[in-house]
Design a protein around this motif. Structure first.
Motif, PDB file in Angstrom:
ATOM      1  N   ALA A   1       0.855  -1.188   0.000  1.00  0.00           N
ATOM      2  CA  ALA A   1       0.000   0.000   0.000  1.00  0.00           C
ATOM      3  C   ALA A   1       0.889   1.236   0.000  1.00  0.00           C
ATOM      4  O   ALA A   1       1.954   1.252   0.612  1.00  0.00           O
ATOM      5  CB  ALA A   1      -0.883  -0.007   1.248  1.00  0.00           C
ATOM      6  N   PRO A   2       0.478   2.261  -0.722  1.00  0.00           N
ATOM      7  CA  PRO A   2       1.317   3.474  -0.741  1.00  0.00           C
ATOM      8  C   PRO A   2       1.347   4.101   0.646  1.00  0.00           C
ATOM      9  O   PRO A   2       0.354   4.113   1.364  1.00  0.00           O
ATOM     10  CB  PRO A   2       0.606   4.376  -1.754  1.00  0.00           C
ATOM     11  CG  PRO A   2      -0.801   3.886  -1.781  1.00  0.00           C
ATOM     12  CD  PRO A   2      -0.741   2.405  -1.495  1.00  0.00           C
ATOM     13  N   THR A   3       2.523   4.557   1.029  1.00  0.00           N
ATOM     14  CA  THR A   3       2.683   5.208   2.328  1.00  0.00           C
ATOM     15  C   THR A   3       3.163   6.627   2.107  1.00  0.00           C
ATOM     16  O   THR A   3       3.729   6.958   1.067  1.00  0.00           O
ATOM     17  CB  THR A   3       3.692   4.452   3.194  1.00  0.00           C
ATOM     18  OG1 THR A   3       4.942   4.436   2.514  1.00  0.00           O
ATOM     19  CG2 THR A   3       3.245   3.023   3.437  1.00  0.00           C
ATOM     20  N   GLY A   4       2.968   7.424   3.071  1.00  0.00           N
ATOM     21  CA  GLY A   4       3.415   8.807   2.990  1.00  0.00           C
ATOM     22  C   GLY A   4       3.674   9.311   4.396  1.00  0.00           C
ATOM     23  O   GLY A   4       3.451   8.604   5.378  1.00  0.00           O
ATOM     24  N   PRO A   5       4.173  10.502   4.518  1.00  0.00           N
ATOM     25  CA  PRO A   5       4.473  11.024   5.851  1.00  0.00           C
ATOM     26  C   PRO A   5       3.194  11.241   6.640  1.00  0.00           C
ATOM     27  O   PRO A   5       2.161  11.600   6.100  1.00  0.00           O
ATOM     28  CB  PRO A   5       5.182  12.346   5.554  1.00  0.00           C
ATOM     29  CG  PRO A   5       4.667  12.739   4.205  1.00  0.00           C
ATOM     30  CD  PRO A   5       4.450  11.464   3.451  1.00  0.00           C
ATOM     31  N   THR A   6       3.270  10.971   7.953  1.00  0.00           N
ATOM     32  CA  THR A   6       2.120  11.205   8.829  1.00  0.00           C
ATOM     33  C   THR A   6       1.973  12.710   9.026  1.00  0.00           C
ATOM     34  O   THR A   6       2.923  13.380   9.411  1.00  0.00           O
ATOM     35  CB  THR A   6       2.345  10.527  10.182  1.00  0.00           C
ATOM     36  OG1 THR A   6       2.536   9.136   9.958  1.00  0.00           O
ATOM     37  CG2 THR A   6       1.159  10.766  11.103  1.00  0.00           C
ATOM     38  N   PRO A   7       0.784  13.244   8.715  1.00  0.00           N
ATOM     39  CA  PRO A   7       0.656  14.693   8.874  1.00  0.00           C
ATOM     40  C   PRO A   7       0.678  15.064  10.352  1.00  0.00           C
ATOM     41  O   PRO A   7       0.088  14.385  11.186  1.00  0.00           O
ATOM     42  CB  PRO A   7      -0.706  14.994   8.241  1.00  0.00           C
ATOM     43  CG  PRO A   7      -1.453  13.705   8.329  1.00  0.00           C
ATOM     44  CD  PRO A   7      -0.431  12.607   8.253  1.00  0.00           C
ATOM     45  N   THR A   8       1.398  16.102  10.685  1.00  0.00           N
ATOM     46  CA  THR A   8       1.472  16.594  12.062  1.00  0.00           C
ATOM     47  C   THR A   8       1.098  18.061  12.069  1.00  0.00           C
ATOM     48  O   THR A   8       1.235  18.758  11.062  1.00  0.00           O
ATOM     49  CB  THR A   8       2.887  16.411  12.640  1.00  0.00           C
ATOM     50  OG1 THR A   8       3.800  17.122  11.815  1.00  0.00           O
ATOM     51  CG2 THR A   8       3.287  14.948  12.663  1.00  0.00           C
ATOM     52  N   GLY A   9       0.646  18.484  13.205  1.00  0.00           N
ATOM     53  CA  GLY A   9       0.286  19.892  13.353  1.00  0.00           C
ATOM     54  C   GLY A   9       1.083  20.495  14.493  1.00  0.00           C
ATOM     55  O   GLY A   9       1.856  19.805  15.171  1.00  0.00           O
ATOM     56  N   PRO A  10       0.926  21.749  14.699  1.00  0.00           N
ATOM     57  CA  PRO A  10       1.694  22.385  15.786  1.00  0.00           C
ATOM     58  C   PRO A  10       1.236  21.864  17.142  1.00  0.00           C
ATOM     59  O   PRO A  10       0.073  21.551  17.353  1.00  0.00           O
ATOM     60  CB  PRO A  10       1.359  23.868  15.617  1.00  0.00           C
ATOM     61  CG  PRO A  10       0.040  23.876  14.909  1.00  0.00           C
ATOM     62  CD  PRO A  10       0.046  22.673  14.011  1.00  0.00           C
ATOM     63  N   THR A  11       2.209  21.717  18.061  1.00  0.00           N
ATOM     64  CA  THR A  11       1.896  21.253  19.420  1.00  0.00           C
ATOM     65  C   THR A  11       1.128  22.346  20.155  1.00  0.00           C
ATOM     66  O   THR A  11       1.504  23.524  20.115  1.00  0.00           O
ATOM     67  CB  THR A  11       3.202  20.940  20.169  1.00  0.00           C
ATOM     68  OG1 THR A  11       3.913  19.950  19.421  1.00  0.00           O
ATOM     69  CG2 THR A  11       2.899  20.435  21.569  1.00  0.00           C
ATOM     70  N   GLN A  12       0.047  21.936  20.816  1.00  0.00           N
ATOM     71  CA  GLN A  12      -0.766  22.902  21.558  1.00  0.00           C
ATOM     72  C   GLN A  12      -0.201  23.052  22.970  1.00  0.00           C
ATOM     73  O   GLN A  12       0.143  22.065  23.617  1.00  0.00           O
ATOM     74  CB  GLN A  12      -2.221  22.424  21.641  1.00  0.00           C
ATOM     75  CG  GLN A  12      -2.901  22.288  20.296  1.00  0.00           C
ATOM     76  CD  GLN A  12      -3.047  23.641  19.601  1.00  0.00           C
ATOM     77  OE1 GLN A  12      -3.419  24.608  20.250  1.00  0.00           O
ATOM     78  NE2 GLN A  12      -2.706  23.696  18.333  1.00  0.00           N
ATOM     79  N   PRO A  13      -0.105  24.284  23.489  1.00  0.00           N
ATOM     80  CA  PRO A  13       0.419  24.458  24.863  1.00  0.00           C
ATOM     81  C   PRO A  13      -0.581  23.917  25.876  1.00  0.00           C
ATOM     82  O   PRO A  13      -1.784  23.977  25.681  1.00  0.00           O
ATOM     83  CB  PRO A  13       0.575  25.975  24.980  1.00  0.00           C
ATOM     84  CG  PRO A  13      -0.412  26.526  24.009  1.00  0.00           C
ATOM     85  CD  PRO A  13      -0.466  25.551  22.867  1.00  0.00           C
TER      86      PRO A  13
END
Length: 130
Positions: free
Chosen positions: A76-88
């Motif tokens: 299966a095609p893989t790709g980078p896991t999307p991440t978002g900014p860390t919340q304080p």
């Protein structure tokens, strides 16, 4: 006096020899080339053929099994896991609920049925001596 009649001569007729010698030569006669009046080019709309009309040809619809192909296999095609900014982390005092105030709730004192008085011989014990 006459003599006997002479017979007519017989045999091939005498022929004269054919004249021989070179053929006469000389320049060929020349003259102007005959020409006629120039014809005008035809003008007007180009002829067109009639458009054929009539029902469209029909035929049976092709039938047969639907074409199949191999099932694609592979990872299966893989790709980078999307991440978002860390919340304080939230800071500040923990919220508290207000302490309830007011008179304590009152109500009737619960009562139950009165039971029968115990009956039977009075309990006895050893008689003190001394």
């Amino acid at each position: 006096p006459t003599g006997p009649t002479q017979p007519a001569p017989t045999g091939p007729a005498p022929t004269a020899p054919a004249p021989t010698g070179p053929a006469p030569t000389g320049p060929a006669p020349t003259g102007p080339t005959p020409t006629g009046p120039t014809q005008p080019a035809p003008t007007g709309p180009a002829p067109t053929a009639p458009t054929p009309t009539g029902p469209a040809p029909t035929g049976p619809a092709p039938t047969g099994p639907a074409p199949t192909g191999p099932t694609p296999t592979g990872p299966a095609p893989t790709g980078p896991t999307p991440t978002g900014p860390t919340q304080p982390a939230p800071t500040g005092p923990a919220p508290t609920a207000p302490t309830p105030t007011g008179p304590a709730p009152t109500g009737p004192t619960p009562t139950g049925p009165t039971g029968p008085a115990p009956t039977g011989p009075a309990p006895t014990g050893p008689t003190p001596t001394g």
